[in-house]
Every structure is written in structure tokens, then in C-alpha cells.
Design a protein around this motif. Structure first.
Motif, short mmCIF file in Angstrom:
data_model
loop_
_atom_site.label_atom_id
_atom_site.label_comp_id
_atom_site.label_asym_id
_atom_site.label_seq_id
_atom_site.Cartn_x
_atom_site.Cartn_y
_atom_site.Cartn_z
N ARG A 1 39.20 -32.01 60.79
CA ARG A 1 39.68 -33.23 61.67
C ARG A 1 40.25 -34.14 60.85
NH1 ARG A 1 39.85 -29.53 64.51
NH2 ARG A 1 38.86 -29.18 66.28
N SER A 2 40.27 -34.14 59.57
CA SER A 2 40.77 -35.39 58.71
C SER A 2 40.96 -34.58 57.37
CB SER A 2 39.73 -36.66 58.44
OG SER A 2 38.50 -36.31 57.85
N ALA A 3 41.83 -35.50 56.51
CA ALA A 3 42.29 -34.97 55.43
C ALA A 3 40.86 -34.77 54.36
CB ALA A 3 43.20 -35.54 54.55
N SER A 4 40.12 -35.89 54.56
CA SER A 4 39.17 -35.89 53.54
C SER A 4 38.10 -34.73 53.61
CB SER A 4 38.29 -37.29 53.80
OG SER A 4 37.85 -37.25 55.17
N GLN A 5 38.20 -33.92 54.81
CA GLN A 5 37.14 -32.88 55.21
C GLN A 5 37.75 -31.53 54.11
OE1 GLN A 5 36.68 -32.58 59.18
NE2 GLN A 5 35.74 -34.55 59.61
N ILE A 6 39.04 -31.34 54.15
CA ILE A 6 39.75 -30.38 53.57
C ILE A 6 38.92 -29.56 52.31
CG2 ILE A 6 41.66 -29.37 52.68
CD1 ILE A 6 43.44 -31.18 54.60
N PRO A 7 38.59 -30.17 51.42
CA PRO A 7 38.22 -29.60 50.21
C PRO A 7 36.78 -29.20 50.61
CG PRO A 7 38.99 -31.72 49.52
CD PRO A 7 39.01 -31.83 51.14
N SER A 8 35.86 -29.90 51.17
CA SER A 8 34.67 -29.44 51.54
C SER A 8 34.58 -28.24 52.55
CB SER A 8 33.74 -30.39 52.16
OG SER A 8 33.55 -31.63 51.18
N ALA A 9 35.37 -28.53 53.49
CA ALA A 9 35.50 -27.16 54.56
C ALA A 9 35.94 -25.97 53.82
CB ALA A 9 36.45 -27.53 55.58
#
Length: 550
Positions: A138-146
């Protein structure tokens, strides 16, 4: 000069690169364009197929051969849904495909309010029952961890496909989130090990040490774990005959004196395994095909080593060992007491001869000659990919993959797998010196004809053998046997050789007598090729007939 602004799509490509991805398969769509643009500018290679399901099959084969997660990039709605059948096959075969789909902008999530193109009320719901895990961003900051979590989930035993969804506005929006460091190295993308519990290994070793007629049934879990050497060592220590499931072909050398082959649809083999006083089943759930349509019933003890907890003891009571096949076999090999050679090799040879004699009595020389020609033409180290066709059903039991790999769609059983999967395999090793073989019937080939353009575009060394019997041959047999008449199985089809030539792919129409020579020539030529074999093949009787057993 305008300086490009990093966005969420860049962060996806950077994260995949940090996780170790080298190749991305997919097909562009409106909501996912920023990711495709980022992949273009990344160190990764992009291979585009003509239909999302075929892209999924290519990613599946790439993941099987590399034994590492392979990204599949698709767009929202129809593009995503078109990949479902391929992901079902990956789930059944435990292939670690990382499906990444765009989504409508966040304002439209939940469906129906904004009327976005490709909008679904709950796109992810279509995938939850197919993949191992589903991840929403739901946000760019979540992309690497997801992506790191999805990567680890795909790779962790039992491996399998996963699904990640990222809204279009997140992919397009500028971001100042730093490019991730090597996610796989720092542990975020690494799977947890799945060793066997020591007390279970000790109990299994005791059962095997005290057995007089041990046997082994090895499944695809052995191949996925790279545990062939451990299985060979254990079988020789135990002097135990080994049968392999259809998905486990290549787990044990077919020419070894302890090999029972893969004739699992034969009652002789079923009875042999059932008669073992201790049967070690490793990397197989003992499902429908591996148990000869649930006719297997052990008369001794069963030890079941399986990484998928849901399959452990699901069909037969056993000493269940929840573990990765390689780690469990290594531990078991250290725990058992080696025994002197006995009569196991003689018993294995006698079984194989009985099976072959029964097959030979059915007047199926054409089918056996065709399969033998394919084996003779194919280099030993070449992988092969088989669609759901009569020749593949023969190959499950009778084809020796040698040092290559044999894969088919027998996990989920969908049509159209062979050719796009072979394309994915060819991409997996760009330095490959041997070709890749795909085998389809004319019905299954119609699912994949568009990928002749892909094969030509990337000059992939794949030879496609199409056995043309005028329809869905195996369904024709099933329906005729069950109902006396077949319906919906007879098909109009193109001139496959002429159609292939129109794509710029060399093709030849062959015969059973010329197959070995024509197939050898096609396989030895650079780039893609097609060999069309008009032939009406029949299936062998899968189990014994009344009075066939003594």
C-alpha cells in the motif's frame, strides 16, 4: 537533460535485483508499465511471452531448473487472472514462481466505486487458494519487505508460487526510499531450513535397520531438494529397491540395479511396494497417481518424509517426518546401519521384467518405438517438457531422463505447458550447449502456437515435437472406454509445419520411421524448430487384467 525520478516501479526492480533475480517473465499491461520500464533499465533480462498463462509456464520451468524464485510480472484484472492455471501447476509441482501484479489505484481498491479499467472487487481472492502466500503493498516503503517476504515464502520448503499486488499509483509515484541492499544476503530473502527432528530420524533408522524387505518410493521433493546423491547412498546402504513417481523422475538412476523405474500405474509395482515390510516414501504425498489411483495399501510400515505438512500422512498412516528431503536423507544415511548386498537387485530386476513382458503383450510396438526414437534423438543432458498427451503418459512410466530433467504438467494437469515451459528452460541457461525438447499433442499445441513468435524473437534452442492425432487423444480414449463414444475430442487444426514456417521457425513433417533422424537433425540445428508427427498412439492398459497376476 531531464533526470529520471525514481518511482515505485524502480523500487520493485531494485528489490528483485537485490534478491538475486536475473530474469523476469511477463506481459505488459496499462497499470504495470512503470515496472516494465524499470526492468528495462535494470541489470535483469526480460522475456516477454504472448499470453500470461504461457509466461507463467515459462517462469515455472525456469524456477524448476534454477531451483530459485523466478519473477512473473503481469498487469491487473484480465492479465492477472490469465496466469491462474500456470500458478496452479506451479503450486502442484512446488515451483517457486513470484507472481507480481499491478492493481488499480488505491482509491479504487474494494471494487466498483471508481470504475477503473480492469477493476475487480477483490483480485487477490482469486489467488489465495492457489498460491502459498499473498502479499499486498500500500506504500512504496513496503515494496522491499513485501518482495523479500514473498521471495522467502516461495523458496522455503515446500517451495511454491506466491503473489504480490502493488497499486498503480504506488508504482508511478516518486519515491525517496533508498534502493535496498542485497536482501538475500542480509537474511530477509533467505528461507528457513527444515531439518528432521532427531528422535524421528532415530525411529526411522530403527525401523529400517530391523526390516528384511525395505523399499523406497521417491517423489519430486527429492529432485527439488537436489537430494539425488543422498537417496542413492541410502538405497545402497539399505540394499533397498527404489521406485520414482512421475514427478520424481531423475531422483534415482533408471539404470541402477536397484531401480524399479516409474511404472506406478502397474499393479505389479503397486504390489511390490505394498509388500515391503518397511516402505520409505520421500518427497511424495502418495496422491492419486503415485498410489496407482489409491489402490496402494501397505502391508508393512511406512516412513513418510515430506516437506509439505498438509501432505504428511494425508493418505496413509506412517511414521511422519516433516522435513526437507535432502536434510532428512542425509541424517537418515548417517543413522542407519549399512547391510550386505542381498537379493534386492534380483527382485528389482524380476519386477521390471514382469512389467515389460505385460506391456509387450499388448501390441503397442508403435508407441514404444516412438518413445525410443525420442530418447535416442535427445542428448543425454537435455531437459524435456511434456504436455498432457498420450506420449507424455507413456513417458511418465517409460522415459529415462538420464542426466537431463523431465518435467510435465501432471501436477495440475492443464494443457499447453510443454512449449512455453521449454522456452523458460532455454532462458534459464543462456550458455546451454544442448537443446531443449518440448512435446505436445495437436490439442495442447493449439494453446501455445503464439509462442512460436517468442521462440523466434529470442532465438531459443527449443525443438517442439507435435504428435498430431487429430484431437484430444487421451480424452478420446477415456470417453470411448467409459461411454462407448467420444464427443468434443475431434479437432480441426492447422498445417503445423506450414504455420511454423510462417513464423520463421523451421519445421518438418515426419513419420515414425523417420522420427529419430528428423528429430536429431532438428535438435542439432541452432534456434527453434518444429517436428510434426502424424500418428495415432494408444495407451497401455494401466493395471493388471483378471488372471494377469499369478
Amino acid at each position: 537533460m531531464t533526470t529520471a525520478v525514481r518511482n515505485g516501479g524502480d523500487l520493485v526492480a531494485e528489490s528483485l535485483s537485490a534478491l538475486g533475480a536475473g530474469t523476469v517473465f511477463g506481459l505488459p499491461g496499462q497499470h504495470a508499465l512503470s515496472v516494465f520500464d524499470a526492468v528495462r533499465r535494470s541489470p535483469m533480462s526480460y522475456v516477454g511471452l504472448r499470453m500470461e498463462n504461457n509466461a507463467g509456464f515459462a517462469a515455472d520451468a525456469h524456477a524448476r531448473l534454477t531451483r530459485s524464485p523466478t519473477p512473473l510480472l503481469v498487469s491487473t484484472g484480465p492479465g492477472a487472472l490469465m496466469s491462474l492455471a500456470a500458478l496452479q501447476e506451479s503450486a502442484a509441482a512446488s515451483a517457486p514462481v513470484v507472481g507480481i501484479s499491478s492493481q488499480v489505484p488505491r482509491a479504487g481498491l474494494g471494487g466498483g466505486r471508481k470504475g477503473y479499467l480492469h477493476e475487480l472487487r477483490d483480485q487477490q481472492a482469486s489467488f489465495r487458494d492457489v498460491v502459498k502466500s499473498a502479499h499486498s503493498v500500500r506504500s512504496a516503503s513496503q515494496i522491499p519487505s513485501a518482495l523479500a517476504a514473498a521471495w522467502a515464502s516461495a523458496l522455503e520448503a515446500p517451495s511454491g508460487p506466491v503473489w504480490v499486488e502493488i497499486p498503480q499509483d504506488v508504482l508511478l509515484s516518486p519515491t525517496d526510499v533508498p534502493p535496498p541492499a542485497s536482501l538475500a544476503v542480509n537474511g530477509a530473502g533467505a528461507p528457513r531450513p527444515l531439518p528432521a527432528r532427531p528422535e524421528l530420524i532415530a525411529a526411522a533408522a530403527e525401523l529400517l535397520d530391523t526390516s528384511s524387505r525395505p523399499a523406497v518410493l521417491a517423489g519430486g521433493g527429492v529432485v527439488r531438494a537436489g537430494a539425488q546423491a543422498q537417496l542413492l547412498a541410502l538405497a545402497e546402504q539399505l540394499d533397498a529397491p527404489v521406485a520414482t513417481t512421475f514427478g520424481g523422475k531423475g531422483a534415482f538412476p533408471s539404470d541402477h540395479e536397484l531401480s524399479l523405474g516409474s511404472w506406478l500405474e502397474d499393479q505389479y509395482t503397486t504390489d511390490f511396494l505394498a509388500d515391503a515390510d518397511v516402505l520409505l516414501v520421500v518427497g511424495s504425498g502418495l496422491g492419486e497417481l503415485s498410489s496407482n489411483y489409491h489402490t496402494f495399501a501397505s502391508r508393512g510400515r511406512v516412513i513418510h518424509i515430506e516437506a509439505d505438512l498438509g501432505k504428511l500422512e494425508a493418505n496413509h498412516p506412517a511414521l511422519g517426518v516433516h522435513a526437507d528431503a535432502r536434510q532428512a536423507l542425509e541424517a537418515l544415511g548417517s543413522a542407519v546401519t549399512p547391510r550386505p548386498r542381498g537379493d534386492a537387485a534380483a527382485r528389482a530386476s524380476a519386477l521390471v521384467q514382469r512389467v515389460r513382458a505385460r506391456i509387450s503383450a499388448q501390441g503397442l510396438e508403435l508407441e514404444q518405438d516412438v518413445l525410443a526414437s525420442v530418447r535416442a534423438a535427445l542428448p543425454d543432458s537435455s531437459p524435456s517438457f511434456w504436455d498432457m498427451t498420450i506420449l507424455a503418459y507413456w513417458a511418465w512410466s517409460a522415459f529415462d531422463p538420464r542426466s537431463g530433467a523431465m518435467h510435465s504438467a501432471q501436477g495440475a494437469g492443464g494443457l499447453g505447458y510443454g512449449f512455453p515451459a521449454a522456452l523458460g528452460a532455454a532462458v534459464a541457461d543462456p550458455e546451454r550447449t544442448t537443446p531443449v525438447l518440448a512435446v505436445s499433442g495437436d490439442g495442447g499445441a493449439m494453446y501455445s502456437l503464439a509462442e512460436l513468435a517468442t521462440a523466434r524473437q529470442y532465438a531459443l534452442p527449443v525443438t517442439w515435437l507435435i504428435v498430431d492425432d487429430g484431437g484430444y487423444g487421451i480424452l478420446r480414449e477415456y470417453m470411448t472406454d467409459a461411454f462407448g463414444e467420444a464427443v468434443g475430442t475431434e479437432l480441426a487444426r492447422p498445417d503445423f509445419a506450414a504455420l511454423s514456417e510462417s513464423f520463421g521457425v523451421p519445421a518438418v513433417r515426419t513419420s515414425p520411421e523417420r522420427l529419430r533422424a528428423d528429430l536429431s537433425e532438428a535438435l542439432s540445428a541452432p534456434g527453434p524448430s518444429v517436428v510434426v508427427l502424424p500418428a495415432l498412439l494408444r495407451m497401455f492398459a494401466p493395471t493388471h487384467l483378471p488372471g494377469d497376476l499369478p
